[in-house]
Enzyme design. Structure first.
Site, PDB file in Angstrom:
ATOM      1  N   ASP A 126       1.113  -1.270  -0.080  1.00  0.00           N
ATOM      2  CA  ASP A 126       0.043   0.088  -0.088  1.00  0.00           C
ATOM      3  C   ASP A 126       0.793   1.306   0.023  1.00  0.00           C
ATOM      4  OD1 ASP A 126       1.108   0.051   2.673  1.00  0.00           O
ATOM      5  OD2 ASP A 126      -0.799  -0.407   3.588  1.00  0.00           O
ATOM      6  N   ASP A 253      19.144  -6.323   0.007  1.00  0.00           N
ATOM      7  CA  ASP A 253      18.788  -4.830  -0.477  1.00  0.00           C
ATOM      8  C   ASP A 253      18.641  -4.006   0.855  1.00  0.00           C
ATOM      9  OD1 ASP A 253      16.579  -6.905   0.226  1.00  0.00           O
ATOM     10  OD2 ASP A 253      15.321  -5.270   0.510  1.00  0.00           O
TER      11      ASP A 253
HETATM   12  P1  AMP Z   1      11.847  -4.154   3.564  1.00  0.00           P
HETATM   13  O1  AMP Z   1      11.520  -5.316   4.150  1.00  0.00           O
HETATM   14  O2  AMP Z   1      11.276  -2.759   4.568  1.00  0.00           O
HETATM   15  O3  AMP Z   1      13.269  -3.722   3.420  1.00  0.00           O
HETATM   16  O4  AMP Z   1      11.233  -4.103   2.278  1.00  0.00           O
HETATM   17  C1  AMP Z   1      11.555  -5.075   1.220  1.00  0.00           C
HETATM   18  C2  AMP Z   1      10.876  -4.275   0.051  1.00  0.00           C
HETATM   19  O5  AMP Z   1       9.281  -4.299   0.060  1.00  0.00           O
HETATM   20  C3  AMP Z   1      11.017  -2.910  -0.709  1.00  0.00           C
HETATM   21  O6  AMP Z   1      11.071  -2.964  -2.074  1.00  0.00           O
HETATM   22  C4  AMP Z   1      10.210  -1.984   0.003  1.00  0.00           C
HETATM   23  O7  AMP Z   1       9.955  -0.920  -0.724  1.00  0.00           O
HETATM   24  C5  AMP Z   1       8.559  -3.021  -0.194  1.00  0.00           C
HETATM   25  N1  AMP Z   1       7.679  -2.725   0.807  1.00  0.00           N
HETATM   26  C6  AMP Z   1       7.660  -2.712   2.159  1.00  0.00           C
HETATM   27  N2  AMP Z   1       6.582  -2.395   2.625  1.00  0.00           N
HETATM   28  C7  AMP Z   1       6.094  -1.859   1.573  1.00  0.00           C
HETATM   29  C8  AMP Z   1       4.605  -1.212   1.673  1.00  0.00           C
HETATM   30  N3  AMP Z   1       3.852  -1.277   2.756  1.00  0.00           N
HETATM   31  N4  AMP Z   1       4.388  -0.827   0.341  1.00  0.00           N
HETATM   32  C9  AMP Z   1       4.953  -1.176  -0.633  1.00  0.00           C
HETATM   33  N5  AMP Z   1       6.117  -1.755  -0.587  1.00  0.00           N
HETATM   34  C10 AMP Z   1       6.500  -2.120   0.421  1.00  0.00           C
HETATM   35 MG    MG Z   2      14.547  -2.508   2.892  1.00  0.00          MG
END
Ligand code: AMP
Ligand code: MG
Length: 493
Positions: A126, A253
């Site tokens: 979202d 990442d």
């Molecule tokens: P993270 O686990 O926060 O490092 O995120 C991993 C991936 O998921 C990244 O590409 C983030 O941009 C995406 N992501 C995490 N939460 C959301 C969200 N609520 N909406 C869209 N993308 C998300």
């Molecule tokens: Mg991240």
């Protein structure tokens, strides 16, 4: 909508020099942006006008609703290995880079929003963030900074005035984050996976210029680049282990090229010393466990090395692999050097002896299975250095092994010609008394979500000076009370 705002002096090298590495994008409108926290000290360092930004205008900017003059908001492309599995396309799914700022010393930082709405990289998400996790990242970043661990930092936390669905409805929020850059191992993987080697080279040249300028004119600069990133990551992860920090989601990442800690999702500090400690609800196999972090760092760096092979030797892939492998194989020695240097300081050893490694390993063996509080152990070791062993031994269920170890350690201290009170002081300057204890963090976040920011503000203040013991703050020193139970954290929230 663009609004005049004289408080930022953006530069946008990423936007200018790396076309094709991002999508230009705007934040979603926020119905009622409001500043919850503003980091005036950091704003000052960045030469920003706190009064102008800690305001309704600032709230609209940090929520992503209003684009300040000179910003060039964009969502960065990246890929990444998540829990070992490769995703070709991740990218900023809920984040935007507004632009770069130069601090008072001329160092360059990204100003980045997390939770500012959907982007072309959102996949099923979202694009939002909610208050609890935003405050958690704010607090953890500031705590790590005060502990001397390289990290991204929070400039502001805002609520958007919107309700966001997360296990019920939660207050929507955005974190305005400062980082040396948001270049990740996953950024390189995005283009390497597409075999766009010109872009990988362009990215590497950009990263070298920004983070390792001393390599720019070296003959073997891409190999040197790999080695330099490895060095910073080895140093960083050693610092995590010194501090008792578990990142929790060391996907490629979430590993920076700058060597800063990034993305405080499911992270936590250990209470009791336990190499297998895992807090993340989704890390069922312990891939990112406390003691496994160096192994994972090396694994991630190997993925990074793979993206650079055609740059290291375009004509002879065998040679490129051989050279890169040598660098990757150096990780264990380099990590161990950083780890030992920090551990010597934690244990009050002023000189280096070859046997120190065994002495320190024996210390951890004595701690195993004893449910010893990691942070208190090192604080009380300073007391023991002044001859008071008992308070330290009392942390152990069975004191036999640690008493034997203390004897060896006291003998070792005698071989350093150091004034005992100076030694104890030096130990207390590297061993924190206050870390973000899980029960304290939870308590502060629960209160904040219910509208009471006082416990959070107090915790933030305590953690800003983690090495100086203060009367009246005893409640921040100890581990969770027995009733707190096992701690679980969640990511992607
Ligand atoms: P993270 O686990 O926060 O490092 O995120 C991993 C991936 O998921 C990244 O590409 C983030 O941009 C995406 N992501 C995490 N939460 C959301 C969200 N609520 N909406 C869209 N993308 C998300
Ligand atoms: Mg991240």
């Amino acid at each position: 909508m663009t609004k005049h705002d004289p408080t930022f002096n953006f530069d946008n090298t990423y936007a200018r020099e790396l076309e094709g590495f991002y999508v230009q994008w705007q934040g979603a409108p926020a119905p009622a942006p409001k500043i919850v926290l503003f980091n005036s000290a950091l704003a000052d360092d960045l030469g920003l006008e706190s009064n102008a930004l800690n305001s309704p205008d600032g709230a609209a900017i940090f929520a992503g609703s209003v684009t300040p003059t000179g910003a060039n908001p964009l969502a960065q492309a990246y890929a990444g290995h998540q829990f070992g599995g490769f995703s070709e396309q991740l990218g900023d799914g809920r984040a935007l880079l507004l632009g770069e700022l130069l601090d008072k010393k001329g160092a360059r930082f990204d100003l980045h929003l997390k939770g500012s709405g959907r982007t072309p990289f959102s996949r099923g998400g979202d694009g939002k963030a909610v208050l609890g996790p935003v405050l958690r990242e704010y607090l953890m970043g500031e705590a790590m900074h005060a502990l001397g661990v390289p990290t991204t930092r929070a400039l502001a936390a805002v609520t958007t005035g919107e309700e966001v669905a997360r296990d019920g409805l939660k207050p929507g929020a955005v974190l305005a984050r400062i980082a040396s850059s948001h270049l990740r191992v996953g950024t390189f993987q995005f283009f390497a996976a597409r075999e766009e080697w010109d872009k990988v080279r362009k990215l590497a040249d950009y990263a070298i210029e920004r983070h390792y300028p001393e390599l720019a004119s070296a003959d073997d600069k891409y190999l040197g680049f790999l080695s330099a990133v490895l060095e910073r990551q080895a140093s960083l992860v050693a610092k995590w282990l010194h501090a008792g920090f578990v990142h929790g989601v060391m996907n490629t990442d979430n590993m920076t090229i700058s060597g800063e800690t990034i993305d405080y999702g499911p992270c936590a500090f250990v209470d009791t010393y336990e190499p297998k400690a895992v807090f993340s609800s989704i890390d069922r196999d312990g891939r990112y466990a406390f003691g496994n972090q160096p192994v994972i760092a090396q694994w991630n760096l190997t993925r990074f090395a793979e993206t650079l092979l055609p740059l290291i030797d375009a004509d002879d892939s065998e040679n490129a692999i051989r050279l890169a492998t040598n660098v990757i194989n150096s990780f264990v020695a380099r990590y161990t050097e950083f780890w030992i240097a920090g551990m010597r300081a934690k244990c009050g050893l002023a000189s280096s002896e070859a046997e120190d490694v065994a002495l320190i390993n024996d210390m951890f063996t004595a701690m195993e299975g004893q449910k010893v509080d990691y942070t208190l152990f090192f604080r009380r070791l300073a007391d023991a250095s002044l001859g008071q062993d008992d308070t330290l031994v009392s942390l152990f269920e069975n004191g036999e092994k640690i008493r034997a170890w203390l004897k060896q350690w006291h003998d070792r201290l005698l071989r350093d010609s150091l004034d005992p009170s100076e030694r104890a002081k030096a130990m207390n300057s590297v061993n924190p008394i206050y870390v973000p204890r899980n029960h304290r963090v939870e308590e502060a976040l629960v209160a904040a979500e219910a509208g009471d920011m006082a416990p959070f503000a107090q915790l933030l203040e305590v953690l800003a000076d983690p090495f100086t013991k203060c009367d009246g703050l005893e409640d921040y020193e100890g581990p969770a009370p027995d009733g707190f139970g096992p701690y679980k954290t969640f990511c992607g929230t």
